[in-house]
Motif scaffolding. Sequence first.
Motif, mmCIF file in Angstrom:
data_model
loop_
_atom_site.group_PDB
_atom_site.id
_atom_site.type_symbol
_atom_site.label_atom_id
_atom_site.label_comp_id
_atom_site.label_asym_id
_atom_site.label_seq_id
_atom_site.Cartn_x
_atom_site.Cartn_y
_atom_site.Cartn_z
ATOM 1 N N TYR A 83 -7.522 -1.063 2.521
ATOM 2 C CA TYR A 83 -8.274 -2.201 3.040
ATOM 3 C C TYR A 83 -8.102 -3.353 2.066
ATOM 4 N N TRP A 84 -7.616 -4.469 2.576
ATOM 5 C CA TRP A 84 -7.300 -5.636 1.760
ATOM 6 C C TRP A 84 -8.194 -6.795 2.157
ATOM 7 N N GLU A 85 -8.640 -7.567 1.160
ATOM 8 C CA GLU A 85 -9.515 -8.703 1.416
ATOM 9 C C GLU A 85 -8.864 -9.714 2.348
ATOM 10 N N GLN A 86 -7.600 -10.013 2.078
ATOM 11 C CA GLN A 86 -6.875 -10.988 2.891
ATOM 12 C C GLN A 86 -5.478 -10.459 3.168
ATOM 13 N N GLU A 87 -4.916 -10.863 4.279
ATOM 14 C CA GLU A 87 -3.551 -10.460 4.611
ATOM 15 C C GLU A 87 -2.577 -10.908 3.522
ATOM 16 N N GLU A 88 -2.851 -12.042 2.915
ATOM 17 C CA GLU A 88 -2.019 -12.556 1.823
ATOM 18 C C GLU A 88 -1.989 -11.582 0.645
ATOM 19 N N CYS A 95 -7.171 -5.369 -3.094
ATOM 20 C CA CYS A 95 -7.240 -4.008 -2.540
ATOM 21 C C CYS A 95 -8.641 -3.445 -2.781
ATOM 22 N N ASN A 96 -9.397 -3.280 -1.708
ATOM 23 C CA ASN A 96 -10.765 -2.768 -1.804
ATOM 24 C C ASN A 96 -10.871 -1.273 -1.562
ATOM 25 N N TYR A 128 1.180 -7.662 -2.461
ATOM 26 C CA TYR A 128 1.443 -6.296 -2.917
ATOM 27 C C TYR A 128 2.799 -5.819 -2.402
ATOM 28 N N ARG A 129 3.075 -6.043 -1.139
ATOM 29 C CA ARG A 129 4.348 -5.606 -0.549
ATOM 30 C C ARG A 129 5.554 -6.255 -1.224
ATOM 31 N N ASN A 130 5.351 -7.407 -1.826
ATOM 32 C CA ASN A 130 6.439 -8.105 -2.525
ATOM 33 C C ASN A 130 6.423 -7.853 -4.028
ATOM 34 N N TRP A 182 0.948 0.031 10.396
ATOM 35 C CA TRP A 182 0.199 -0.892 11.225
ATOM 36 C C TRP A 182 -0.700 -1.744 10.343
ATOM 37 N N SER A 183 -0.847 -2.994 10.713
ATOM 38 C CA SER A 183 -1.900 -3.860 10.171
ATOM 39 C C SER A 183 -2.830 -4.129 11.337
ATOM 40 N N VAL A 184 -4.114 -3.926 11.094
ATOM 41 C CA VAL A 184 -5.087 -4.015 12.197
ATOM 42 C C VAL A 184 -6.261 -4.901 11.782
ATOM 43 N N ASP A 185 -6.994 -5.373 12.781
ATOM 44 C CA ASP A 185 -8.235 -6.107 12.567
ATOM 45 C C ASP A 185 -9.386 -5.189 12.922
ATOM 46 N N LYS A 186 -10.391 -5.131 12.049
ATOM 47 C CA LYS A 186 -11.569 -4.314 12.303
ATOM 48 C C LYS A 186 -12.390 -4.945 13.420
#
Length: 91
Positions: free
Chosen positions: A48-53, A28-29, A58-60, A82-86
């Motif tokens: 903003y998260w470094e990786q979707e993983e 988590c950045n 975190y969600r788990n 929403w999860s989005v790509d910059k």
Amino acid sequence: MSFHTKHINEFLIMFEEKKTLIKASKGCNLLELYQDKTNPEIFFTYSYWEQEEDLENYRNSALFKGVWAKTKVFFNDKPLAWSVDKKASLQ
């Protein structure tokens, strides 16, 4: 997230208590909380998260499950996420 007015203060107190722990989660950045200017019952979190993983971990996590269990009882409407790509960023 849309909250019953009577629960907004409780949500804000909980967010204040948990925000540092959430931000300290691996990957988590950035973590921000916004409130709608015209409807004070509506809030948005932006992270903003470094990786979707990292976000999925975190969600788990027990932290997320505990925060979500307390938060969802305050809602007055179905929450949206929403999860989005910059695609672009200007600073």
